[in-house]
Design a protein around this motif. Sequence first.
Motif, PDB file in Angstrom:
ATOM      1  N   SER A 130      52.847  28.125 -18.460  1.00  9.72           N
ATOM      2  CA  SER A 130      52.943  27.905 -17.110  1.00  9.72           C
ATOM      3  C   SER A 130      51.667  27.422 -16.857  1.00  9.72           C
ATOM      4  N   GLY A 131      50.755  27.967 -17.141  1.00  7.37           N
ATOM      5  CA  GLY A 131      49.100  27.508 -17.010  1.00  7.37           C
ATOM      6  C   GLY A 131      49.002  26.177 -17.866  1.00  7.37           C
ATOM      7  N   LEU A 132      49.551  26.031 -18.942  1.00 10.47           N
ATOM      8  CA  LEU A 132      49.327  24.655 -19.752  1.00 10.47           C
ATOM      9  C   LEU A 132      50.095  23.836 -18.965  1.00 10.47           C
ATOM     10  N   LEU A 133      51.384  23.905 -18.344  1.00 17.50           N
ATOM     11  CA  LEU A 133      52.103  22.821 -17.752  1.00 17.50           C
ATOM     12  C   LEU A 133      51.353  22.444 -16.400  1.00 17.50           C
ATOM     13  N   TRP A 134      50.742  23.483 -15.834  1.00 18.48           N
ATOM     14  CA  TRP A 134      50.198  23.065 -14.610  1.00 18.48           C
ATOM     15  C   TRP A 134      49.028  22.226 -14.875  1.00 18.48           C
ATOM     16  N   ALA A 135      48.286  22.731 -16.037  1.00 19.05           N
ATOM     17  CA  ALA A 135      47.178  21.696 -16.531  1.00 19.05           C
ATOM     18  C   ALA A 135      47.524  20.477 -16.805  1.00 19.05           C
ATOM     19  N   GLY A 136      48.618  20.148 -17.547  1.00 18.26           N
ATOM     20  CA  GLY A 136      49.203  18.839 -17.752  1.00 18.26           C
ATOM     21  C   GLY A 136      49.466  18.156 -16.471  1.00 18.26           C
ATOM     22  N   LEU A 137      50.141  18.775 -15.664  1.00 17.92           N
ATOM     23  CA  LEU A 137      50.134  18.153 -14.284  1.00 17.92           C
ATOM     24  C   LEU A 137      48.797  17.478 -13.536  1.00 17.92           C
ATOM     25  N   ALA A 138      47.936  18.464 -13.809  1.00 14.08           N
ATOM     26  CA  ALA A 138      46.647  18.221 -13.191  1.00 14.08           C
ATOM     27  C   ALA A 138      45.908  16.987 -13.687  1.00 14.08           C
ATOM     28  N   VAL A 139      46.251  16.805 -15.046  1.00 13.52           N
ATOM     29  CA  VAL A 139      45.521  15.710 -15.987  1.00 13.52           C
ATOM     30  C   VAL A 139      46.401  14.298 -15.483  1.00 13.52           C
ATOM     31  N   LEU A 140      47.460  14.465 -15.346  1.00  8.95           N
ATOM     32  CA  LEU A 140      48.180  13.203 -14.741  1.00  8.95           C
ATOM     33  C   LEU A 140      48.047  12.877 -13.494  1.00  8.95           C
ATOM     34  N   SER A 141      47.921  13.707 -12.803  1.00  9.14           N
ATOM     35  CA  SER A 141      47.324  13.443 -11.328  1.00  9.14           C
ATOM     36  C   SER A 141      46.084  12.972 -11.377  1.00  9.14           C
ATOM     37  N   VAL A 142      45.015  13.562 -11.926  1.00  3.19           N
ATOM     38  CA  VAL A 142      43.729  12.800 -11.891  1.00  3.19           C
ATOM     39  C   VAL A 142      43.879  11.388 -12.719  1.00  3.19           C
ATOM     40  N   GLN A 143      44.460  11.266 -13.495  1.00  4.44           N
ATOM     41  CA  GLN A 143      44.737   9.822 -14.353  1.00  4.44           C
ATOM     42  C   GLN A 143      45.248   8.885 -13.392  1.00  4.44           C
ATOM     43  N   VAL A 163      44.907  -2.419 -18.603  1.00  9.63           N
ATOM     44  CA  VAL A 163      44.386  -1.372 -19.039  1.00  9.63           C
ATOM     45  C   VAL A 163      45.458  -0.251 -19.061  1.00  9.63           C
ATOM     46  N   THR A 164      46.383  -0.318 -17.895  1.00 12.94           N
ATOM     47  CA  THR A 164      47.492   0.334 -17.767  1.00 12.94           C
ATOM     48  C   THR A 164      48.499   0.157 -18.911  1.00 12.94           C
ATOM     49  N   TYR A 165      48.391  -0.991 -19.498  1.00 20.11           N
ATOM     50  CA  TYR A 165      49.666  -1.149 -20.551  1.00 20.11           C
ATOM     51  C   TYR A 165      49.120  -0.296 -21.917  1.00 20.11           C
ATOM     52  N   PHE A 166      47.815  -0.428 -22.066  1.00 23.88           N
ATOM     53  CA  PHE A 166      47.259   0.062 -23.201  1.00 23.88           C
ATOM     54  C   PHE A 166      47.294   1.768 -22.969  1.00 23.88           C
ATOM     55  N   ILE A 167      47.079   2.291 -21.977  1.00 22.59           N
ATOM     56  CA  ILE A 167      47.329   3.765 -21.777  1.00 22.59           C
ATOM     57  C   ILE A 167      48.891   3.973 -21.962  1.00 22.59           C
ATOM     58  N   THR A 168      49.639   3.158 -21.425  1.00 25.63           N
ATOM     59  CA  THR A 168      50.945   3.314 -21.717  1.00 25.63           C
ATOM     60  C   THR A 168      51.443   3.274 -23.024  1.00 25.63           C
ATOM     61  N   PHE A 169      50.877   2.391 -23.933  1.00 31.72           N
ATOM     62  CA  PHE A 169      51.232   2.388 -25.128  1.00 31.72           C
ATOM     63  C   PHE A 169      50.523   3.615 -25.992  1.00 31.72           C
ATOM     64  N   ALA A 170      49.644   4.053 -25.495  1.00 30.56           N
ATOM     65  CA  ALA A 170      48.974   5.336 -26.158  1.00 30.56           C
ATOM     66  C   ALA A 170      49.680   6.363 -25.805  1.00 30.56           C
ATOM     67  N   ASN A 171      50.209   6.513 -24.670  1.00 30.82           N
ATOM     68  CA  ASN A 171      51.057   7.790 -24.370  1.00 30.82           C
ATOM     69  C   ASN A 171      52.334   7.653 -25.301  1.00 30.82           C
ATOM     70  N   SER A 172      52.836   6.274 -25.493  1.00 27.46           N
ATOM     71  CA  SER A 172      54.039   6.332 -26.512  1.00 27.46           C
ATOM     72  C   SER A 172      53.700   6.680 -27.817  1.00 27.46           C
ATOM     73  N   MET A 173      52.460   6.332 -28.209  1.00 23.73           N
ATOM     74  CA  MET A 173      52.041   6.535 -29.570  1.00 23.73           C
ATOM     75  C   MET A 173      51.957   8.124 -29.650  1.00 23.73           C
ATOM     76  N   VAL A 174      51.307   8.983 -28.759  1.00 25.80           N
ATOM     77  CA  VAL A 174      51.321  10.408 -28.645  1.00 25.80           C
ATOM     78  C   VAL A 174      52.649  10.671 -28.600  1.00 25.80           C
ATOM     79  N   PHE A 175      53.796  10.362 -28.186  1.00 31.88           N
ATOM     80  CA  PHE A 175      55.043  10.919 -28.278  1.00 31.88           C
ATOM     81  C   PHE A 175      55.763  10.721 -29.239  1.00 31.88           C
ATOM     82  N   PHE A 176      55.368   9.748 -30.178  1.00 29.60           N
ATOM     83  CA  PHE A 176      56.003   9.230 -31.320  1.00 29.60           C
ATOM     84  C   PHE A 176      55.450  10.301 -32.265  1.00 29.60           C
ATOM     85  N   ALA A 177      54.138  10.401 -32.351  1.00 29.36           N
ATOM     86  CA  ALA A 177      53.408  11.401 -33.115  1.00 29.36           C
ATOM     87  C   ALA A 177      53.983  12.856 -32.981  1.00 29.36           C
ATOM     88  N   TYR A 178      54.532  13.240 -31.909  1.00 33.59           N
ATOM     89  CA  TYR A 178      54.900  14.602 -31.638  1.00 33.59           C
ATOM     90  C   TYR A 178      56.187  14.770 -32.320  1.00 33.59           C
TER      91      TYR A 178
END
Length: 248
Positions: A130-143, A163-178
């Motif tokens: 739960s702490g890790l999930l809340w930390a992820g929410l905090a990171v997304l909120s800060v972003q 900039v937002t395009y490349f951030i979205t593309f980077a997130n897609s790469m992270v999900f694909f790597a997962y």
Amino acid sequence: MLTTVGSFLQDLQNEDKGIKTAAIFTADGSEIAASTLMEVLLMNDFKLVINKITYDVQCPKKEKLSREQTTEMENMKSLVHRLFTALHLEEFQKKREHHLLEKIDHLKGQLQPLEQMKAKIEDRSEAKTSGLLWAGLAVLSVQGGAMAWLTWWVYSWDIMEPVTYFITFANSMVFFAYFIVTRQDYTYSAVKSRQFLHFFHKKSKQQHFDVVQYNQLKEDLAKATEALRRVRHSLYLQMPVEELNEKK
């Protein structure tokens, strides 16, 4: 036809309390198993050892039976077996029920400390997840806040759009790597379950909690419980009407 060597030796000790040890050996000195049928034992000579005293037993030779006599003997054996089963089945099932109850109590006794330890490990793993999930929410909120601040207060949308395009593309790469690493779709429930199991097994090793032993005990308990249910169901079907009414 149904007596075994083990039950025969037990009958001897019950008849004569002075018998401390009893065993049966073949003529060449090999011990005969307790599960051997007396019918098989009486086919050949054997040695009966009582209190370390050996008695040579000579069995009479059996005459060769005709086909009709063999068929009649097999029918007699089948009838005796059915009668024995009908007379002793309920007693056997009650003994089986008692044995299963003792086994279930023993398994529950072994599981109780493991269940308590497992509950503590699960609580800590759940808290960390739960702490890790809340930390992820905090990171997304800060972003999101940083992107809004850069868009409306520092730069313009024309600058921040790529900039937002490349951030979205980077997130897609992270999900694909997962997906490549775990072979699972990136869903929040799957990520939560996977992270919980990671924390759970890590904490189990630290607390010396044997997961394999716990799973084996749970499986044995489930099998014993199911066997007890079947035995009780069979006993319930064999009860007279008066006993069934009392049960109800």
